[in-house]
Design an enzyme around this catalytic site. Sequence first.
Site, PDB file in Angstrom:
ATOM      1  N   TYR A  17       0.825  -1.208   0.000  1.00  0.00           N
ATOM      2  CA  TYR A  17       0.000   0.000   0.000  1.00  0.00           C
ATOM      3  C   TYR A  17       0.852   1.248   0.000  1.00  0.00           C
ATOM      4  O   TYR A  17       2.068   1.181   0.196  1.00  0.00           O
ATOM      5  CB  TYR A  17      -0.953  -0.003   1.202  1.00  0.00           C
ATOM      6  CG  TYR A  17      -0.290   0.321   2.531  1.00  0.00           C
ATOM      7  CD1 TYR A  17       0.520  -0.607   3.180  1.00  0.00           C
ATOM      8  CD2 TYR A  17      -0.467   1.559   3.127  1.00  0.00           C
ATOM      9  CE1 TYR A  17       1.114  -0.298   4.388  1.00  0.00           C
ATOM     10  CE2 TYR A  17       0.125   1.877   4.346  1.00  0.00           C
ATOM     11  CZ  TYR A  17       0.916   0.942   4.964  1.00  0.00           C
ATOM     12  OH  TYR A  17       1.523   1.243   6.157  1.00  0.00           O
ATOM     13  N   ARG A  31       7.820   4.145  -4.942  1.00  0.00           N
ATOM     14  CA  ARG A  31       8.006   3.183  -3.850  1.00  0.00           C
ATOM     15  C   ARG A  31       7.017   2.027  -3.965  1.00  0.00           C
ATOM     16  O   ARG A  31       7.353   0.880  -3.669  1.00  0.00           O
ATOM     17  CB  ARG A  31       7.866   3.889  -2.500  1.00  0.00           C
ATOM     18  CG  ARG A  31       8.194   2.978  -1.323  1.00  0.00           C
ATOM     19  CD  ARG A  31       8.233   3.710  -0.007  1.00  0.00           C
ATOM     20  NE  ARG A  31       6.931   4.237   0.346  1.00  0.00           N
ATOM     21  CZ  ARG A  31       6.702   5.040   1.386  1.00  0.00           C
ATOM     22  NH1 ARG A  31       7.694   5.401   2.183  1.00  0.00           N
ATOM     23  NH2 ARG A  31       5.491   5.476   1.645  1.00  0.00           N
ATOM     24  N   ARG A  51      -7.404 -20.250  -1.429  1.00  0.00           N
ATOM     25  CA  ARG A  51      -6.355 -20.028  -0.435  1.00  0.00           C
ATOM     26  C   ARG A  51      -5.248 -21.078  -0.532  1.00  0.00           C
ATOM     27  O   ARG A  51      -5.502 -22.274  -0.420  1.00  0.00           O
ATOM     28  CB  ARG A  51      -6.960 -20.038   0.974  1.00  0.00           C
ATOM     29  CG  ARG A  51      -5.968 -19.663   2.061  1.00  0.00           C
ATOM     30  CD  ARG A  51      -6.654 -19.527   3.409  1.00  0.00           C
ATOM     31  NE  ARG A  51      -5.692 -19.190   4.446  1.00  0.00           N
ATOM     32  CZ  ARG A  51      -4.933 -20.095   5.071  1.00  0.00           C
ATOM     33  NH1 ARG A  51      -5.031 -21.368   4.772  1.00  0.00           N
ATOM     34  NH2 ARG A  51      -4.068 -19.707   5.996  1.00  0.00           N
ATOM     35  N   LYS A  95       6.554  -1.851   1.839  1.00  0.00           N
ATOM     36  CA  LYS A  95       5.372  -1.278   2.501  1.00  0.00           C
ATOM     37  C   LYS A  95       4.196  -2.241   2.343  1.00  0.00           C
ATOM     38  O   LYS A  95       3.288  -2.033   1.533  1.00  0.00           O
ATOM     39  CB  LYS A  95       5.061   0.107   1.937  1.00  0.00           C
ATOM     40  CG  LYS A  95       4.187   0.944   2.865  1.00  0.00           C
ATOM     41  CD  LYS A  95       4.236   2.411   2.504  1.00  0.00           C
ATOM     42  CE  LYS A  95       3.223   3.256   3.237  1.00  0.00           C
ATOM     43  NZ  LYS A  95       3.378   3.295   4.685  1.00  0.00           N
ATOM     44  N   GLU A 100      12.259   2.604  14.103  1.00  0.00           N
ATOM     45  CA  GLU A 100      11.304   3.595  13.594  1.00  0.00           C
ATOM     46  C   GLU A 100      10.024   3.503  14.414  1.00  0.00           C
ATOM     47  O   GLU A 100       9.906   2.689  15.326  1.00  0.00           O
ATOM     48  CB  GLU A 100      11.018   3.371  12.108  1.00  0.00           C
ATOM     49  CG  GLU A 100      10.340   2.052  11.810  1.00  0.00           C
ATOM     50  CD  GLU A 100      10.006   1.853  10.333  1.00  0.00           C
ATOM     51  OE1 GLU A 100       9.838   2.843   9.595  1.00  0.00           O
ATOM     52  OE2 GLU A 100       9.895   0.677   9.931  1.00  0.00           O
ATOM     53  N   LEU A 129      11.179   1.460   6.974  1.00  0.00           N
ATOM     54  CA  LEU A 129      10.593   1.909   5.723  1.00  0.00           C
ATOM     55  C   LEU A 129      11.283   3.222   5.327  1.00  0.00           C
ATOM     56  O   LEU A 129      11.411   4.114   6.160  1.00  0.00           O
ATOM     57  CB  LEU A 129       9.093   2.149   5.892  1.00  0.00           C
ATOM     58  CG  LEU A 129       8.399   2.582   4.605  1.00  0.00           C
ATOM     59  CD1 LEU A 129       8.240   1.406   3.658  1.00  0.00           C
ATOM     60  CD2 LEU A 129       7.055   3.216   4.894  1.00  0.00           C
TER      61      LEU A 129
HETATM   62  N1  PDD Z   1       2.811   5.208   7.452  1.00  0.00           N
HETATM   63  N2  PDD Z   1       7.519   3.882   8.813  1.00  0.00           N
HETATM   64  C1  PDD Z   1       6.352   3.212   8.898  1.00  0.00           C
HETATM   65  C2  PDD Z   1       6.341   1.881   9.587  1.00  0.00           C
HETATM   66  C3  PDD Z   1       5.184   3.752   8.323  1.00  0.00           C
HETATM   67  O1  PDD Z   1       4.032   3.071   8.390  1.00  0.00           O
HETATM   68  C4  PDD Z   1       5.242   5.024   7.700  1.00  0.00           C
HETATM   69  C5  PDD Z   1       4.054   5.668   7.064  1.00  0.00           C
HETATM   70  C6  PDD Z   1       6.472   5.695   7.652  1.00  0.00           C
HETATM   71  C7  PDD Z   1       6.639   7.031   6.981  1.00  0.00           C
HETATM   72  O2  PDD Z   1       6.589   6.929   5.577  1.00  0.00           O
HETATM   73  P1  PDD Z   1       6.076   8.139   4.670  1.00  0.00           P
HETATM   74  O3  PDD Z   1       6.875   9.332   5.065  1.00  0.00           O
HETATM   75  O4  PDD Z   1       6.367   7.704   3.297  1.00  0.00           O
HETATM   76  O5  PDD Z   1       4.603   8.332   4.956  1.00  0.00           O
HETATM   77  C8  PDD Z   1       7.598   5.085   8.216  1.00  0.00           C
HETATM   78  C9  PDD Z   1       1.634   5.636   6.719  1.00  0.00           C
HETATM   79  C10 PDD Z   1       1.383   7.101   6.765  1.00  0.00           C
HETATM   80  C11 PDD Z   1       0.448   4.781   7.149  1.00  0.00           C
HETATM   81  O6  PDD Z   1       0.643   3.584   7.215  1.00  0.00           O
HETATM   82  O7  PDD Z   1      -0.640   5.308   7.362  1.00  0.00           O
END
Ligand code: PDD
Length: 285
Positions: free
Chosen positions: A33, A52, A100, A149, A182, A207
Amino acid sequence: MSRIAYVNGRYLLRRDALVDIEDRGYQLADGVYEVCEVRGGAIIDQPRHLGRLQRSLGELRIRAPVAPGALAIILRETVRRNRVRNGIVYVQVTRGVARRDFSFPPRDTAPSLVVTARSLDLAANERRAARGIAVITVPECRWARVDIKSVALLPNVLAKQAARDRGADEAWFVDREGRVTEGASSNAWIVTPDRKVVTRPADNGILRGITRTVLIGVVEAQNLVFEERPFTLEEAYGAGEAFVTAASQIVMPVVRIDDRPIGGGSPGPVARALRADFHRHAQRT
Ligand code: PDD
């Protein structure tokens, strides 16, 4: 909530926007996503987010559901149909619908594509940034490919709920060496007492946030010293400032970590200045 969703080729009212119970995203979290910020009607850093997404799909060997140009049009149209001025647009691609089975489905299985968009309260977000947020820490327990992601977010869900249960807003994962990786849904940063801006290298252990990438440019444009290196929780406790970055929050100051005040216990000048400057450096489409 999104009033209208794009689902596999059609724009549908929320109540009609359904996915198959045999979708591999639903059954196996076999999907990826993206979340982009929408601001003043523009999608922020869309090319980077779609880049990405392509990478995540490639790493998992999931076929792209549509060409990149078509996806950009679908994002724009979903934002327009939901009349979102400030908010987010969400894109999810899964390996599709099949009986599945852990191994990949037949080659001709079409990937599923869902796009939604919803408004967020910009003023509430600004108030939150003016207050700053509290963070707790939890042991890093995720798989070794969180650079992808993927929609498999169970450790992140549990970490975020642990934060909520303790009256905090975000959880930072800390690895066995005591280093912060993170946040549950954000990248983690500190500002050292001598004003160096530090964030961990984007290897497979975090990420590579798009906000993070753009913000590195803002840090340099503001002539701040940037250090891309791991930092420990101990160092974070003693930091001058801390903050998190994510598309939905931009730069969000952190004022408490594990109930310890950071800096003066209120948002610091570096985080505030970076937040204020961010959108001058981000791309709008
Ligand atoms: N989350 N690390 C993780 C684990 C994340 O889920 C996210 C973003 C980030 C930051 O990535 P970016 O700057 O590209 O948004 C880092 C999104 C916003 C979400 O899952 O809603």
